[in-house]
Design a protein around this motif. Structure first.
Motif, mmCIF file in Angstrom:
data_model
loop_
_atom_site.group_PDB
_atom_site.id
_atom_site.type_symbol
_atom_site.label_atom_id
_atom_site.label_comp_id
_atom_site.label_asym_id
_atom_site.label_seq_id
_atom_site.Cartn_x
_atom_site.Cartn_y
_atom_site.Cartn_z
ATOM 1 N N ASN A 166 89.396 53.316 18.887
ATOM 2 C CA ASN A 166 89.515 53.557 17.436
ATOM 3 C C ASN A 166 88.037 54.081 17.007
ATOM 4 O O ASN A 166 87.961 54.189 15.792
ATOM 5 N N SER A 167 87.173 54.371 17.862
ATOM 6 C CA SER A 167 85.995 54.664 17.437
ATOM 7 C C SER A 167 85.751 56.241 17.224
ATOM 8 O O SER A 167 86.515 56.957 17.089
ATOM 9 N N SER A 168 84.748 56.386 16.198
ATOM 10 C CA SER A 168 84.417 57.753 15.630
ATOM 11 C C SER A 168 84.351 58.864 17.119
ATOM 12 O O SER A 168 84.296 59.826 16.813
ATOM 13 N N THR A 169 83.676 58.148 18.045
ATOM 14 C CA THR A 169 83.338 59.105 19.320
ATOM 15 C C THR A 169 84.600 59.493 19.723
ATOM 16 O O THR A 169 84.795 60.686 19.947
ATOM 17 N N VAL A 170 85.699 58.749 19.750
ATOM 18 C CA VAL A 170 86.712 59.215 20.530
ATOM 19 C C VAL A 170 87.537 60.028 19.295
ATOM 20 O O VAL A 170 88.044 61.211 19.873
ATOM 21 N N HIS A 171 87.408 60.102 18.168
ATOM 22 C CA HIS A 171 87.897 60.711 17.209
ATOM 23 C C HIS A 171 87.265 62.083 17.338
ATOM 24 O O HIS A 171 87.885 63.258 17.284
ATOM 25 N N TYR A 172 86.033 62.429 17.588
ATOM 26 C CA TYR A 172 85.365 63.529 17.605
ATOM 27 C C TYR A 172 85.760 64.325 18.683
ATOM 28 O O TYR A 172 85.943 65.471 18.765
#
Length: 315
Positions: A166-172
């Protein structure tokens, strides 16, 4: 029966008292005093801890409690009014904005910095260059062996490691690299950025994806070197990676958009009473807060801070 009624009355009184105390606390909130909680994407914990240390020194009557969590949880806390401020890598969606407006809230998004994602490998790994296209093939599962990147590599199966799903890294990676394709099914998720660094440092075949904020060398005040527990890959936006067209996430390359894996950092603010959350936002986006960002290795949103720093270095 009377005991039951008495108990219910007491519970109601306590709840009412809690509401009154909360209301009074909010009324006492000012730009420089009060007690609040904020949600912070865990990716930015190092920089926010430094920012809050200085903010508390400057505003001794203010207390800010930080909830460090993944970006999904940070947004949930903001939408539920559990916090009035969140630090994330994205702005509010139209649906989220409409949700706030329906409740007569009018939140704002303020750019705080430019950040980047770093690709880290074990120090035994000799591969140091990669293209964005090859990274896409890795994260979508088309490349699974180091030999597919370098035929002479002895490392075998590639282990792709993120902080958490759920991290912003994965979203990016999903939004900016995958191009609509799903992530590989066998990627490994640790829980935090430090755990990703630790995993890569122990496993020669690992490739970690983390926020730039976590890879700085704290002993180097110039921010021209990185954490020596791992190696940092240079990334190219060209079809073929060479030393000349590949860049590591140094601050200058982030600022000049030469490093391809960059993203913005935002303060999401829902503070109708213009209290302490607004005061903290002003600090983070003002001269002092932006100077801390500059010294951290990220790129401040305020150009004036970068200009002043250049002039000081010239002197």
């Amino acid at each position: 029966m009377m005991n039951l009624y008495s108990a219910l009355w007491l519970v109601g009184l306590l709840l009412l008292s809690g509401c009154v105390n909360k209301s009074a606390s909010e009324e006492n909130d000012t730009l420089i005093s009060g007690t609040i909680s904020i949600a912070v994407d865990e990716t930015f914990r190092p920089i926010m801890e430094e920012e809050l240390q200085v903010f508390h020194a400057l505003t001794p009557e203010a207390t800010v409690h930080s909830v460090y969590c993944d970006e999904v949880e940070a947004m949930k806390l903001l939408l539920a009014d559990d916090v009035r401020m969140a630090i994330t890598t994205r702005q509010l969606t139209q649906q989220e904005t409409a949700y706030f407006h329906a409740r007569k809230f009018f939140p704002v998004s303020v750019k705080m910095a430019t950040d980047g994602l770093a690709l880290i490998v074990n120090k035994q790994n000799k591969d140091s260059l990669i293209t964005v296209d090859r990274l896409k093939e890795i994260v979508t599962g088309k490349i699974t062996e180091w030999k597919q990147l370098n035929p002479s590599s002895p490392l075998g199966k590639l282990q792709l490691v993120f902080d958490n799903p759920n991290s912003s890294t994965v979203h990016y990676v999903l939004d900016s690299i995958c191009g609509g394709e799903p992530l590989a099914k066998d990627l490994k998720a640790q829980k935090t950025n430090p755990e990703v660094i630790s995993y890569v440092a122990r496993n020669p075949a690992a490739l970690g994806v983390i926020g730039v904020n976590w890879i700085g060398n704290e002993a180097d005040s110039t921010r021209l070197s990185f954490n020596d527990a791992v190696r940092i890959m240079a990334v190219s936006s060209e079809d073929s990676a060479t030393v000349a067209n590949s860049f590591k996430p140094y601050q200058a390359y982030l600022a000049l958009n030469q490093y391809p894996l960059t993203r913005n950092v935002y303060v999401l603010l829902n503070d109708p009473k213009n209290g302490l959350p607004s005061g903290l936002t002003s600090f983070l986006t003002g001269f002092r807060g932006q100077r801390i960002i500059l010294k951290s290795g990220l790129v401040p949103a305020t150009a004036a801070v970068r200009i002043v720093d250049v002039k000081e270095n010239e002197d």
